[in-house]
Design a protein around this motif. Structure first.
Motif, short mmCIF file in Angstrom:
data_model
loop_
_atom_site.label_atom_id
_atom_site.label_comp_id
_atom_site.label_asym_id
_atom_site.label_seq_id
_atom_site.Cartn_x
_atom_site.Cartn_y
_atom_site.Cartn_z
N ASN A 8 0.83 -1.21 0.00
CA ASN A 8 0.00 0.00 0.00
C ASN A 8 0.86 1.25 0.00
O ASN A 8 0.56 2.23 -0.68
N LEU A 9 1.94 1.24 0.81
CA LEU A 9 2.81 2.40 0.86
C LEU A 9 3.53 2.61 -0.46
O LEU A 9 3.61 3.73 -0.98
N LEU A 10 4.03 1.52 -1.03
CA LEU A 10 4.73 1.64 -2.30
C LEU A 10 3.81 2.12 -3.40
O LEU A 10 4.23 2.83 -4.32
N LYS A 11 2.52 1.76 -3.31
CA LYS A 11 1.57 2.19 -4.32
C LYS A 11 1.50 3.71 -4.38
O LYS A 11 1.32 4.32 -5.42
N VAL A 12 1.68 4.33 -3.20
CA VAL A 12 1.61 5.79 -3.12
C VAL A 12 2.93 6.43 -3.52
O VAL A 12 2.96 7.46 -4.19
N THR A 13 4.05 5.81 -3.12
CA THR A 13 5.33 6.53 -3.19
C THR A 13 6.37 5.94 -4.13
O THR A 13 7.44 6.49 -4.24
N VAL A 14 6.07 4.85 -4.83
CA VAL A 14 7.12 4.20 -5.61
C VAL A 14 7.69 5.11 -6.68
O VAL A 14 8.89 5.12 -6.94
N SER A 15 6.84 5.96 -7.31
CA SER A 15 7.38 6.82 -8.36
C SER A 15 8.34 7.83 -7.80
O SER A 15 9.33 8.20 -8.43
N THR A 16 8.08 8.31 -6.58
CA THR A 16 9.00 9.27 -5.95
C THR A 16 10.27 8.58 -5.48
O THR A 16 11.37 9.04 -5.72
N ILE A 17 10.10 7.45 -4.80
CA ILE A 17 11.27 6.72 -4.30
C ILE A 17 12.16 6.29 -5.45
O ILE A 17 13.37 6.22 -5.33
N ALA A 18 11.56 6.03 -6.62
CA ALA A 18 12.36 5.66 -7.77
C ALA A 18 13.36 6.73 -8.13
O ALA A 18 14.41 6.45 -8.69
N MET A 19 13.04 7.96 -7.75
CA MET A 19 13.96 9.04 -8.04
C MET A 19 14.94 9.29 -6.91
O MET A 19 15.94 9.96 -7.09
N VAL A 20 14.64 8.78 -5.71
CA VAL A 20 15.42 9.22 -4.57
C VAL A 20 16.24 8.17 -3.87
O VAL A 20 16.96 8.49 -2.95
N ALA A 68 8.28 15.72 4.20
CA ALA A 68 8.94 14.44 4.42
C ALA A 68 10.11 14.29 3.46
O ALA A 68 9.97 14.56 2.26
N VAL A 69 11.25 13.84 3.99
CA VAL A 69 12.48 13.73 3.21
C VAL A 69 13.03 12.32 3.35
O VAL A 69 13.06 11.75 4.44
N VAL A 70 13.49 11.75 2.23
CA VAL A 70 14.13 10.45 2.25
C VAL A 70 15.27 10.46 1.25
O VAL A 70 15.13 10.94 0.13
#
Length: 629
Positions: A8-20, A68-70
């Motif tokens: 569920n979390l990845l569904k929301v943020t995977v496109s962003t995490i892919a960059m970071v 939020a920063v990662v």
């Protein structure tokens, strides 16, 4: 964390995490979400910063109180409840150290000169304005008598009678002529070199001339122009005359130790002003000198990144082969590393002379009838423009006068008709004196503006009486007209031509208050929000970095400047009084630490990596710096 929650979390943020993050990048590019469920993948811990206000400059969420920063990138923005709710079970920490502060996008020093700042800031600063430096504030010079008194004290404070005393900041248009006779009255034994505020003129006392082997016979051997711009009797050298004597006097003006100390001071100064990214327009084309700069600016503990833009003026002079010029430009990429980099596919060109020396090219004559100077001959300027235009480069052009601007716009139009380009973003840099009719032409040609609003603050009063006259002086840097025309504009300091302080630049653009306290050209004032954009997102746009920095939006680098007050809600006259707590640079929290560094500018410091400077030709370095203003 269960596999279901992780999905569920990845569904929301995977496109962003892919960059970071490296993990996210791999997932986003090679792995489907369906493949992830059975894998145990440790997601990085997210840091959530809270603040009284977070001014994002994101139209969708202009003001929030949590970000939020990662892995050095921005993941989410919003209210604290919304951000934490979206994160759900993902590991995160809440950092509330900025709870009573205001976060804005990290300030961008779009056009500053670290080497020149190092040389001037490490000298005896005796200038037309206050300089607030990490070790304290150096007050402005009141008049010529004050200058002489303070320079005399600086000379008397030296314990080594052979040590040259270098001063920077004297402005003849403010204080009157300065000659070697004035300096000889201070000392006939201690070498004294006074670098004028414009950096285009220097005055030496007799002992400095003697140590530099500068004689009338030497000057008699100069070219006609160099002779006209030299006065041995006055110990004064300007423009081409200064170029001519630099090989003799450069060793008196600089040393590896002083330059290293000056670069460290420049680093600390800019960090204290909230800078998170900067650019040197027209990077120094001397590898040993650049190595010396890198010894400080490439270090992993640097509080900001810095890019260097190639100097097209020098590069075209080095080859008659157009293809070789472009290749030589691209080869500069190997000169940088760590926290420094080459600005990709961007180049700096030069039109007319400097505003501080009143040598810009203007349509109507100066008050005393003199003409300005071109920094590039027309044939060289048009050749360089064509070479880099055809290679797809973005061109940044130093231009100060309205006649200079005519030449730039004519050349831009010629190339647009010859080889049309979309989104070329040709940048008109400085934009001191312009005419109303030129604004529409700028818009029609698709150019953008990088303006220095400090010209109004520092020079409008004096240039109303000397040089330009009231009308032209008050309408300098007409960014109000530019803004109304829908043209993208940003702000820069050209440090040390103005203090490298983004909040002060904002204050200058919003208020247009001169040194006497009056408002010059009130119709050219801009809003505080537009001024903030000018030192953040529009500055990023001018460097083609708007997808990386300049606003607080998901996917961008986590570059923030932390302030004690909101610059958009304080009284406009208080903008420059807003304090910088520190910065967050790609997720690294960096408070401003005030340190005492003045002593290191006088006492020798231990040898280190920056002794690569010792291999450089100082006269070459100073020539390059001088030619860039």
């Amino acid at each position: 964390m269960s596999s279901l929650n992780r999905r569920n979390l990845l569904k929301v943020t995977v496109s962003t995490i892919a960059m970071v993050s490296p993990i996210g990048a791999a997932l986003g590019q090679t792995t489907s979400l369906a493949d992830i469920g059975a894998k145990v993948i440790p997601l990085p811990t997210v840091t959530v910063y809270t603040a009284r206000d977070v001014l994002t400059l994101d139209p969708a969420k202009p003001v929030v109180n949590a970000v939020a920063v990662v892995d050095g990138r921005i993941l989410l923005t919003g209210t604290l409840d919304d951000v934490v709710g979206t994160l759900k079970g993902q590991r995160h920490t809440i950092d509330d150290r900025f709870a009573d502060k205001v976060i804005v996008p990290g300030f961008i020093a779009q056009h500053d000169h670290p080497l020149l700042a190092a040389l001037t800031m490490s000298s005896e600063i005796l200038s037309i304005e206050d300089w607030a430096l990490p070790f304290g504030t150096v007050p402005a010079v009141r008049d010529k008598t004050d200058f002489i008194d303070r320079l005399t004290k600086a000379v008397e404070a030296r314990t080594d009678p052979a040590e040259p005393v270098v001063s920077w900041g004297y402005h003849p248009a403010f204080y009157g002529a300065l000659t070697r006779q004035d300096l000889d009255a201070i000392s006939t034994t201690q070498p004294i070199l006074v670098w004028a505020r414009s950096c285009h003129e220097m005055i030496l006392n007799s002992v400095a001339l003697e140590l530099g082997d500068v004689t009338q016979e030497l000057i008699d051997g100069f070219s006609s122009t160099e002779k006209k711009q030299s006065s041995f009797a006055e110990g004064r050298f300007w423009e081409q005359g200064l170029f001519a004597v630099l090989p003799n006097i450069a060793p008196l003006a600089a040393s590896p130790e002083r330059l290293q100390a000056g670069l460290e001071l420049t680093r600390d100064y800019m960090h204290a002003k909230g800078v998170t990214f900067g650019n040197e327009p027209g990077g120094i084309l001397s590898k040993p000198v650049q190595d010396g700069i890198n010894a400080v600016f490439s270090s992993p503990d640097m509080p900001f990144r810095w890019s260097f833009m190639p100097d097209g003026k020098t590069l075209i002079q080095g080859s008659s082969d157009d293809n070789r010029v472009v290749q030589d430009t691209e080869n500069l990429d190997s000169w940088y590393g760590g926290m420094t980099s080459l600005a990709p596919n961007q180049v700096k060109l030069f039109a007319d002379g400097a505003i501080y020396s009143l040598e810009m090219k203007v349509r109507d004559p100066f008050m005393d009838g003199h003409d300005g100077e071109w920094m590039m001959d027309k044939v060289d300027f048009e050749r360089a423009f064509r070479i880099y235009w055809d290679a797809g480069y973005q061109l940044h052009v130093h231009v100060n006068g309205d006649a200079g601007l005519d030449r730039v716009l004519d050349t831009l139009e010629m190339n647009l008709r010859r080889t049309p380009r979309y989104d070329h973003r040709t940048v008109l840099v400085h934009f001191a004196v312009s005419a109303e009719d030129q604004v529409k032409r700028i818009a029609d040609l698709g150019a953008i503006v990088s303006a220095n609003p400090y010209y109004v603050t520092a020079l409008a009063d004096q240039y109303s009486q000397v040089g330009l006259g009231p009308e032209r002086a008050d309408s300098m840097v007409r960014i109000g007209d530019v803004s109304r025309a829908g043209i993208s504009w940003s702000l820069h300091s050209d440090m040390p031509m103005a203090p490298g302080d983004p909040l002060f630049l904002m204050w200058s653009a919003v208020n247009r208050v001169t040194s006497s306290g009056r408002v010059a050209g009130p119709e050219q004032r801009v809003s505080a929000e537009d001024a903030l954009r000018g030192v953040t997102i529009e500055a990023a746009y001018s460097l083609k970095l708007e997808d990386e920095i300049g606003s607080i939006e998901p996917g961008k680098r986590a570059n923030f400047t932390v302030l004690d007050r909101n610059p958009l809600t304080v009284d406009p006259m208080e903008i420059k009084e807003v304090k910088v707590w520190g910065t967050v640079m790609e997720g690294r929290v960096q408070p401003v630490e005030v340190t005492e560094r003045k002593a290191s500018l006088i006492e020798p410091i231990p040898a280190g990596p920056s002794h690569a400077f010792a291999e450089a030709s100082f006269q070459h370095a100073l020539k390059v710096v001088h030619s860039h203003l």
